[in-house]
Design a protein around this motif. Sequence first.
Motif, short mmCIF file in Angstrom:
data_model
loop_
_atom_site.label_atom_id
_atom_site.label_comp_id
_atom_site.label_asym_id
_atom_site.label_seq_id
_atom_site.Cartn_x
_atom_site.Cartn_y
_atom_site.Cartn_z
N ALA A 214 -15.34 16.11 -3.40
CA ALA A 214 -14.83 17.42 -3.83
C ALA A 214 -14.19 17.37 -5.21
O ALA A 214 -14.23 18.34 -5.95
N ASN A 215 -13.59 16.24 -5.58
CA ASN A 215 -12.90 16.13 -6.87
C ASN A 215 -13.76 15.46 -7.94
O ASN A 215 -13.27 15.19 -9.03
N LEU A 216 -15.01 15.22 -7.65
CA LEU A 216 -15.90 14.58 -8.63
C LEU A 216 -15.99 15.36 -9.94
O LEU A 216 -16.03 14.75 -11.01
N PRO A 217 -15.96 16.69 -9.95
CA PRO A 217 -16.01 17.41 -11.23
C PRO A 217 -14.81 17.11 -12.14
O PRO A 217 -14.88 17.33 -13.34
N LEU A 218 -13.71 16.60 -11.58
CA LEU A 218 -12.56 16.25 -12.41
C LEU A 218 -12.76 14.93 -13.15
O LEU A 218 -11.94 14.56 -13.98
N MET A 219 -13.83 14.22 -12.83
CA MET A 219 -14.10 12.92 -13.45
C MET A 219 -15.42 12.98 -14.22
O MET A 219 -16.48 12.68 -13.67
N PRO A 220 -15.40 13.38 -15.48
CA PRO A 220 -16.64 13.55 -16.23
C PRO A 220 -17.43 12.27 -16.43
O PRO A 220 -18.62 12.33 -16.76
N LEU B 131 0.83 -1.19 0.00
CA LEU B 131 0.00 0.00 0.00
C LEU B 131 0.87 1.25 0.00
O LEU B 131 1.83 1.37 0.76
N ARG B 132 0.53 2.19 -0.87
CA ARG B 132 1.21 3.48 -0.89
C ARG B 132 0.19 4.54 -0.53
O ARG B 132 -0.85 4.66 -1.16
N THR B 133 0.49 5.30 0.48
CA THR B 133 -0.42 6.33 0.95
C THR B 133 0.24 7.69 0.76
O THR B 133 1.38 7.89 1.15
N ILE B 134 -0.50 8.61 0.15
CA ILE B 134 -0.02 9.97 -0.02
C ILE B 134 -1.08 10.88 0.60
O ILE B 134 -2.22 10.93 0.15
N LEU B 135 -0.69 11.59 1.64
CA LEU B 135 -1.64 12.45 2.34
C LEU B 135 -1.43 13.90 1.94
O LEU B 135 -0.35 14.30 1.53
N GLY B 136 -2.48 14.70 2.08
CA GLY B 136 -2.37 16.13 1.84
C GLY B 136 -2.11 16.51 0.41
O GLY B 136 -1.29 17.38 0.14
N VAL B 137 -2.81 15.88 -0.53
CA VAL B 137 -2.58 16.19 -1.94
C VAL B 137 -3.65 17.15 -2.46
O VAL B 137 -4.74 17.25 -1.92
N SER B 138 -3.29 17.84 -3.52
CA SER B 138 -4.22 18.68 -4.25
C SER B 138 -4.28 18.13 -5.67
O SER B 138 -3.27 18.12 -6.38
N ILE B 139 -5.43 17.63 -6.07
CA ILE B 139 -5.58 16.95 -7.36
C ILE B 139 -5.96 17.97 -8.43
O ILE B 139 -6.85 18.79 -8.23
N SER B 140 -5.26 17.93 -9.56
CA SER B 140 -5.56 18.85 -10.66
C SER B 140 -6.19 18.15 -11.86
O SER B 140 -6.84 18.80 -12.67
#
Length: 111
Positions: A64-70, A19-28
């Motif tokens: 919150a990032n659902l708009p990035l996935m049409p 498992l790779r965990t990355i915390l505190g990201v901002s998705i573009s």
Amino acid sequence: MLQNTLDAQMLIAAQISHLRTILGVSISAIEQANDHASVTFSTVENTAPQTLQAKVLVMADGGANLPLMPVFRALSRDYQQTALLAKVRTDTPHAGLAYERFTDAGPVALL
């Protein structure tokens, strides 16, 4: 407190698995392929855009990032209900008990 416990458990899981965990990201950006998803993101430590591909992608962001996935469509519904959350400390241990009362105005629970 709870978040610290969850973060600690994620670090333990990452040490004993693949498992790779990355915390505190901002998705573009998020792109979907047939066999994987590509996520472009930056972190507080590294503001340069990074891209990661994975067969499974979990975003615990409340949509919150659902708009990035049409390919997905957001649906929201107002249930005309209200919740009150409080952190309560008691003088005596709870002994694993939870209380719920059903009132004319609706249920009330102390968990």
